[in-house]
Design a protein around this motif. Sequence first.
Motif, PDB file in Angstrom:
ATOM      1  N   PHE A  92     -35.889  19.747  60.293  1.00 44.01           N
ATOM      2  CA  PHE A  92     -36.156  21.178  60.131  1.00 44.01           C
ATOM      3  C   PHE A  92     -37.158  21.723  61.138  1.00 44.01           C
ATOM      4  CE2 PHE A  92     -34.476  19.645  56.196  1.00 44.01           C
ATOM      5  CZ  PHE A  92     -33.570  20.635  55.836  1.00 44.01           C
ATOM      6  N   GLU A  93     -37.552  20.915  62.111  1.00 42.54           N
ATOM      7  CA  GLU A  93     -38.585  21.336  63.066  1.00 42.54           C
ATOM      8  C   GLU A  93     -38.235  22.619  63.809  1.00 42.54           C
ATOM      9  OE1 GLU A  93     -40.560  18.453  65.604  1.00 42.54           O
ATOM     10  OE2 GLU A  93     -39.833  16.890  64.254  1.00 42.54           O
ATOM     11  N   SER A  94     -36.977  22.875  64.048  1.00 43.05           N
ATOM     12  CA  SER A  94     -36.598  24.077  64.789  1.00 43.05           C
ATOM     13  C   SER A  94     -36.273  25.261  63.877  1.00 43.05           C
ATOM     14  CB  SER A  94     -35.403  23.788  65.701  1.00 43.05           C
ATOM     15  OG  SER A  94     -34.278  23.446  64.922  1.00 43.05           O
ATOM     16  N   ALA A  95     -36.335  25.060  62.583  1.00 43.04           N
ATOM     17  CA  ALA A  95     -36.012  26.131  61.636  1.00 43.04           C
ATOM     18  C   ALA A  95     -37.142  27.162  61.592  1.00 43.04           C
ATOM     19  CB  ALA A  95     -35.782  25.558  60.244  1.00 43.04           C
ATOM     20  N   ASP A  96     -36.775  28.421  61.569  1.00 39.55           N
ATOM     21  CA  ASP A  96     -37.739  29.512  61.474  1.00 39.55           C
ATOM     22  C   ASP A  96     -37.933  29.868  60.004  1.00 39.55           C
ATOM     23  OD1 ASP A  96     -39.500  31.503  62.211  1.00 39.55           O
ATOM     24  OD2 ASP A  96     -37.915  32.964  62.641  1.00 39.55           O
ATOM     25  N   THR A  97     -38.460  28.903  59.271  1.00 40.99           N
ATOM     26  CA  THR A  97     -38.667  29.032  57.827  1.00 40.99           C
ATOM     27  C   THR A  97     -39.995  28.367  57.480  1.00 40.99           C
ATOM     28  OG1 THR A  97     -37.630  26.903  57.331  1.00 40.99           O
ATOM     29  CG2 THR A  97     -36.165  28.842  57.400  1.00 40.99           C
ATOM     30  N   VAL A 105     -40.360  25.831  55.566  1.00 36.02           N
ATOM     31  CA  VAL A 105     -40.129  24.389  55.655  1.00 36.02           C
ATOM     32  C   VAL A 105     -40.146  23.947  57.112  1.00 36.02           C
ATOM     33  CG1 VAL A 105     -38.467  22.529  55.205  1.00 36.02           C
ATOM     34  CG2 VAL A 105     -38.946  24.224  53.432  1.00 36.02           C
ATOM     35  N   GLY A 106     -39.616  24.769  58.002  1.00 34.52           N
ATOM     36  CA  GLY A 106     -39.679  24.475  59.428  1.00 34.52           C
ATOM     37  C   GLY A 106     -41.106  24.430  59.928  1.00 34.52           C
ATOM     38  N   LEU A 122     -43.703  23.674  58.113  1.00 34.36           N
ATOM     39  CA  LEU A 122     -44.239  22.426  57.581  1.00 34.36           C
ATOM     40  C   LEU A 122     -43.784  21.243  58.429  1.00 34.36           C
ATOM     41  CD1 LEU A 122     -45.738  20.857  55.317  1.00 34.36           C
ATOM     42  CD2 LEU A 122     -43.531  20.779  54.118  1.00 34.36           C
ATOM     43  N   ALA A 123     -42.531  21.241  58.832  1.00 31.97           N
ATOM     44  CA  ALA A 123     -42.008  20.157  59.666  1.00 31.97           C
ATOM     45  C   ALA A 123     -42.749  20.080  60.993  1.00 31.97           C
ATOM     46  CB  ALA A 123     -40.507  20.349  59.895  1.00 31.97           C
ATOM     47  N   ARG A 124     -43.020  21.215  61.587  1.00 28.85           N
ATOM     48  CA  ARG A 124     -43.770  21.229  62.851  1.00 28.85           C
ATOM     49  C   ARG A 124     -45.207  20.764  62.647  1.00 28.85           C
ATOM     50  NH1 ARG A 124     -40.285  25.431  63.079  1.00 28.85           N
ATOM     51  NH2 ARG A 124     -41.749  27.026  62.358  1.00 28.85           N
ATOM     52  N   LEU A 125     -45.806  21.177  61.548  1.00 31.74           N
ATOM     53  CA  LEU A 125     -47.154  20.739  61.227  1.00 31.74           C
ATOM     54  C   LEU A 125     -47.184  19.220  61.056  1.00 31.74           C
ATOM     55  CD1 LEU A 125     -49.833  22.419  59.377  1.00 31.74           C
ATOM     56  CD2 LEU A 125     -49.039  20.389  58.202  1.00 31.74           C
ATOM     57  N   ALA A 126     -46.203  18.678  60.338  1.00 35.05           N
ATOM     58  CA  ALA A 126     -46.126  17.230  60.117  1.00 35.05           C
ATOM     59  C   ALA A 126     -45.915  16.488  61.429  1.00 35.05           C
ATOM     60  CB  ALA A 126     -45.009  16.913  59.128  1.00 35.05           C
ATOM     61  N   ALA A 165     -49.306  28.865  50.993  1.00 33.66           N
ATOM     62  CA  ALA A 165     -47.976  28.947  51.603  1.00 33.66           C
ATOM     63  C   ALA A 165     -47.514  27.575  52.081  1.00 33.66           C
ATOM     64  CB  ALA A 165     -47.980  29.932  52.764  1.00 33.66           C
ATOM     65  N   THR A 166     -48.408  26.798  52.663  1.00 36.49           N
ATOM     66  CA  THR A 166     -48.051  25.464  53.133  1.00 36.49           C
ATOM     67  C   THR A 166     -47.733  24.549  51.959  1.00 36.49           C
ATOM     68  OG1 THR A 166     -49.449  25.751  55.072  1.00 36.49           O
ATOM     69  CG2 THR A 166     -48.819  23.490  54.519  1.00 36.49           C
ATOM     70  N   LEU A 167     -48.533  24.627  50.923  1.00 37.10           N
ATOM     71  CA  LEU A 167     -48.267  23.813  49.731  1.00 37.10           C
ATOM     72  C   LEU A 167     -46.964  24.237  49.056  1.00 37.10           C
ATOM     73  CD1 LEU A 167     -51.914  23.585  48.384  1.00 37.10           C
ATOM     74  CD2 LEU A 167     -50.581  21.753  49.468  1.00 37.10           C
ATOM     75  N   GLY A 168     -46.672  25.524  49.076  1.00 38.80           N
ATOM     76  CA  GLY A 168     -45.403  26.005  48.535  1.00 38.80           C
ATOM     77  C   GLY A 168     -44.227  25.505  49.347  1.00 38.80           C
ATOM     78  N   ALA A 169     -44.378  25.462  50.665  1.00 44.21           N
ATOM     79  CA  ALA A 169     -43.324  24.932  51.528  1.00 44.21           C
ATOM     80  C   ALA A 169     -43.116  23.450  51.261  1.00 44.21           C
ATOM     81  CB  ALA A 169     -43.664  25.166  53.001  1.00 44.21           C
ATOM     82  N   LEU A 170     -44.203  22.732  51.014  1.00 49.41           N
ATOM     83  CA  LEU A 170     -44.083  21.310  50.674  1.00 49.41           C
ATOM     84  C   LEU A 170     -43.292  21.140  49.379  1.00 49.41           C
ATOM     85  CD1 LEU A 170     -44.754  18.294  50.978  1.00 49.41           C
ATOM     86  CD2 LEU A 170     -46.886  18.764  49.746  1.00 49.41           C
TER      87      LEU A 170
END
Length: 77
Positions: free
Chosen positions: A11-16, A18-19, A21-25, A53-58
């Motif tokens: 999901f790293e390229s997703a503009d969401t 979750v995306g 979060l993926a980039r952060l990870a 927001a980050t915890l919600g994405a997780l």
Amino acid sequence: MGDFSTWLEHFESADTPVGELARLAAADPCWPRGPHRFHAYTEHLESGEAGAATLGALLDAWVRWASHTQAYESPRD
């Protein structure tokens, strides 16, 4: 589907959220790679003072991953 972190990479390229979060990870050398327990990820994010927001994405990502893997662990555990 594999482990949570590997799944999240897709999901790293997703503009969401979750995306994001993926980039952060991906950018975090200390991102948990196991065990795959929701609490390990929340603890890690909270130690870095992640916002709601980050915890919600997780939570969203965890539930989506678990529904694909059927390796569901309640986020409340």
